[in-house]
Write an enzyme that holds these catalytic residues in place. Structure first.
Site: not given
Length: 833
Positions: A323-325
């Site tokens: 997530d949220e890379v």
């Protein structure tokens, strides 16, 4: 004849006793049949535990003893006699694998399950029966229960990176989950702010990456302050926790956060990150927190990590996040760009997909399956055996299920328990304000959007507790978890058609809150409702027997505050606060007395509503007043326009522009000519353009603060999206963000156009409602002439106050050290009269 009448009377009397013995079971079982009579627990009491459950025998014994006060004699095997309690595995039972049968009769107590986990679920039900409010100590009513879960996966995630919870706290958390028939503990072990699991082949992950503070590779964050903070679990710790959970019927799934949220890794082993000079910030403001996809050696490191993790956790899944890379790192990295050219990729999502395919091969190598957040669906195909944890919203779960992936529904809007529970409480707000009622309302299977075959792909539901803001007050982790996890347990276990909030709330408040307290959980109690009308405050307790205390001077009530015993006559209702107290450790949030809405509507058709209300009874003083439109649920549509306030039929102010109801409009009005004999009228238009629900409550309240004209300047560079001018508008939702961390010598100056008379001015830093990007080192000062300054409070956890004796011309924040964060945030002054 008389004898028949007497027998009938006795029968009806007994029946009424049975009916009066509410069992208050949570989660609600599939089938409960009570009959006349009760089993008296004998002394000595014998418990028979199936040999397949021998590892859980001590747990069963201790739990039964704690709930009944009886120390039983325990034997392992299948033999059972009269008056015993028997816990038996029967694989021939015609029930799902975690189902059970519980029967209490004159012969004794029998708990049978198709599997060991089924028996343990029945054991939890027995403990709840013993602890129900209406059940007399030392007895249990005759009952037959057949029960099984709706979903195979009923999970809860705890973030131990942002805040470190010691091994005993984790065990307690597992106990509480087991008591609610949850069966997966998702252990979030790594993130930007701390690596919490020992990896023997990479010792610096815990020697360095488990600690933050002065002199450490990780900066202080999330309230850790200017001291060394952190910790980690040894591999021996992990094994003990996993075994502890297994004895309670719970599987432990580890999460190793990759390729983003990895600052703890790149700080410990800098070569893991991309070789770039830019400091590109993630959504949380972190820099250099991404694994380099183009560095081949990284996959060897990941192999080492996954190999050791796989050996510690028997569970079939490893969660590898995704997530949220912050993919901007890859877009500036020579190695990642070279890989894109080599593979013919056109965007960085394809790099993310490449990374996960490589990771999945490693996971497969160690005979595990991969779980990941819903973002891993972007950029290309992934292994069809991948499990998807859909957190960003219900639509992402629908997308995953339609694509054929097994899916866990855990949308942040309902199942993220780091969300605040009310407007006045600590916690995130980006997804929703999520109280227990909202948490309970979640339905995991959107049947209107999925075919029956696609619905089968949704295998479970899960909650999450991210720990950014769990550093204070004490035991907030428990407060944020319960009773919302009690609601989650019923969502995951009970039949959809049996879900009913009023019924659940009755069981919860009649017996289950006491059970939570007996487990040692400092849960969140429900607040009272305090309504002010015509000079009187009337308080309604949230449930029968709730203890309400109040304070009349604007302070939060304590356990020593006066008891509320009846309506309070007052004109100063704004200063009164009310709070429920359950025990020494448990209380509700404090609430103020509120006025009733000045207007409301509820429409489900396309129409234009013209609303005109006489609000003279609501207006009782001069000052700044705010009109707020609050939708009654998420699905509310419509727009508001032509909002006008009239005083004696003379227009005070109007807002003609159209505002979406979903944005929760908040409009400011100045009443500076108040007279109690005047009449006040509110007119506005609601337009619902679709045949969908449009409903809201409209409230009109006077601000407790002054809002004088002010000019703000600063030594720090502003973020153009969050400019310094936000500190001049007195809008609680807008705030300042700098582009850099603050440092010694930085300042913010508030200069009033005209000197302001105030008893107290509060100076707040950080994002509103969130203690992030606060000032740690500094003080506030004030000036009567705009030139000479007097020192006020030092900043304490981002806040400071002044108490001027004369009208104030200027207020200044003086910063004496870094806040050790990527930036600093500031808010409007709170200027008391």
């Amino acid at each position: 004849m008389r004898k028949s009448i007497l027998l009938l009377a006795l029968f009806l009397s007994s029946l009424s006793i049975v009916q009066a013995q509410k069992l208050d079971l949570i989660p609600k079982p599939v089938s409960v049949q009570q009959s006349v009579g009760q089993f008296v627990l004998p002394s000595p009491l014998k418990i028979v535990v199936d040999k397949k459950l021998k590892n859980s025998a001590d747990y069963i014994t201790a739990g039964f003893s704690k709930n009944t006060g009886i120390n039983p004699i325990v034997s392992i095997g299948k033999k059972h006699g009269k008056n015993n309690i028997s816990f038996l595995v029967d694989k021939k039972l015609d029930l799902p694998k975690e189902g059970y049968q519980l029967e209490i009769s004159e012969k004794g107590i029998f708990v049978k399950g198709k599997t060991e986990k089924g028996v343990l679920n029945g054991f939890q039900t027995l403990l709840q029966i013993c602890s129900a409010k209406d059940v007399k100590k030392g007895t249990v009513p005759f009952v037959k229960i057949e029960d099984y879960p709706r979903f195979d996966w009923r999970g809860m995630m705890l973030d131990c990176s942002r805040q470190f919870f010691d091994k005993q706290t984790v065990k307690n958390y597992i106990d509480w989950l087991a008591a609610h028939k949850m069966n997966v503990f998702h252990w979030h072990l790594t993130d930007d702010n701390g690596w919490r699991i020992e990896i023997k082949s990479l010792p610096d992950l815990t020697l360095k990456g488990a600690w933050r503070g002065p002199g450490e590779v990780l900066l202080p964050s999330y309230g850790s302050g200017d001291k060394r903070y952190g910790g980690f679990y040894t591999q021996e710790d992990i094994k003990k926790v996993v075994a502890y959970a297994a004895d309670r019927g719970i599987s432990v799934m580890p999460e190793i956060e990759i390729p983003g949220h990895s600052r703890a890794v790149t700080a410990s082993y800098p070569e893991v990150g991309c070789a770039i000079t830019q400091e590109l910030k993630s959504v949380q403001g972190e820099v250099k927190n991404v694994w380099c996809v183009g560095r081949e050696e990284n996959y060897d490191l990941l192999d080492s990590i996954i190999r050791e993790v796989s050996g510690l956790f028997p569970f079939e899944y490893i969660h590898v996040a995704g997530d949220e890379v912050n993919r901007a790192n890859w877009e500036h990295c020579p190695k990642c760009q070279a890989l894109m050219v080599k593979e013919g990729f056109t965007d960085s999502f394809q790099l993310q997909n490449y990374f996960f395919k490589r990771v999945q091969k490693i996971v497969d190598k160690y005979h595990k399956k991969t779980d990941g957040w819903n973002e891993i669906l972007k950029g290309g195909e992934i292994d069809p055996n991948t499990l998807i944890s859909a957190w960003q919203g219900i639509s992402y779960g629908i997308e995953s299920a339609k694509k054929g992936y097994k899916t866990i529904m855990m949308p942040g809007q309902f199942t993220y328990y780091d969300m605040a529970q009310s407007e006045t409480e600590r916690g995130h707000r980006w997804a929703a304000i999520t109280d227990t009622k909202r948490a309970y309302s979640f339905e995991p299977i959107p049947d209107a959007d999925l075919t029956p075959e696609e619905q089968k792909n949704i295998i479970g539901v899960q909650g999450a507790l991210w720990s950014e803001y769990l550093d204070r007050p004490a035991r907030i982790m428990e407060y944020q978890s319960y009773p919302r996890i009690s609601a989650l347990s019923e969502i995951g276990w009970s039949k959809k058609e049996d879900k009913n909030w009023d019924d659940f709330y009755g069981r919860l408040t009649n017996s289950h809150l006491k059970r939570l307290a007996d487990m040692g959980i400092a849960f969140r109690d429900f607040p009272p409702t305090a309504i002010y009308k015509n000079g009187t405050i009337t308080v309604t307790p949230p449930y029968e027997g709730a203890v309400v205390r109040f304070d009349k001077d604007g302070n939060e009530p304590t356990r020593q505050s006066p008891l509320y015993t009846g309506p309070i006559q007052t004109k100063d209702y704004e200063k009164y606060m009310f709070r429920v107290f359950f025990n020494e450790y448990v209380a509700s949030p404090a609430v103020k007395a509120e006025k009733l809405p000045v207007a409301n509507w509820n429409s489900s058709k396309a129409e234009v509503l013209t609303i005109s209300e006489n609000i003279s009874d609501h207006v009782d003083k001069k000052g700044i007043w705010y009109l707020s439109f609050t939708p009654t649920d998420d699905g509310t549509n419509g727009t508001i326009k032509n909002v006008s306030l009239f005083e004696n039929d003379k227009l005070v102010q109007t807002y003609a522009d159209e505002k979406a109801l979903k944005s929760k409009p908040r409009l400011r009005f100045l009443i500076d000519n108040y007279n109690e004999k005047y009449t006040y009228r509110l007119d506005f238009t609601v337009e619902n353009k679709e045949e969908k629900k449009s409903a809201a409550n409209v409230k009109f309240n006077c601000s407790p603060y002054q809002e004088p004209e002010v000019k703000v300047t600063s030594s720090m560079a502003e973020n153009p999206k969050f400019p310094i001018s936000n500190l001049q508008d007195y809008n609680e939702e807008s705030y300042l963000r700098t582009d850099v961390a603050c440092k010694d010598g930085d300042w913010i100056l508030y200069t009033f156009t005209n000197p302001v008379t105030s008893s107290k001015i509060d100076v707040l830093t950080g994002i509103p409602h969130h203690p992030r990007f606060i000032i740690n080192n500094g003080f506030v000062e004030y000036s009567y002439n705009g030139t000479d300054f007097i020192k006020g409070d030092d900043f304490d956890y981002g806040n400071a106050s002044i108490y001027p004796k004369q009208p104030v011309k200027a207020v200044r924040i003086q910063i004496t050290g870094t806040n050790n964060e990527p930036l600093m945030a500031g808010q409007d002054l709170k200027i008391n009269p």
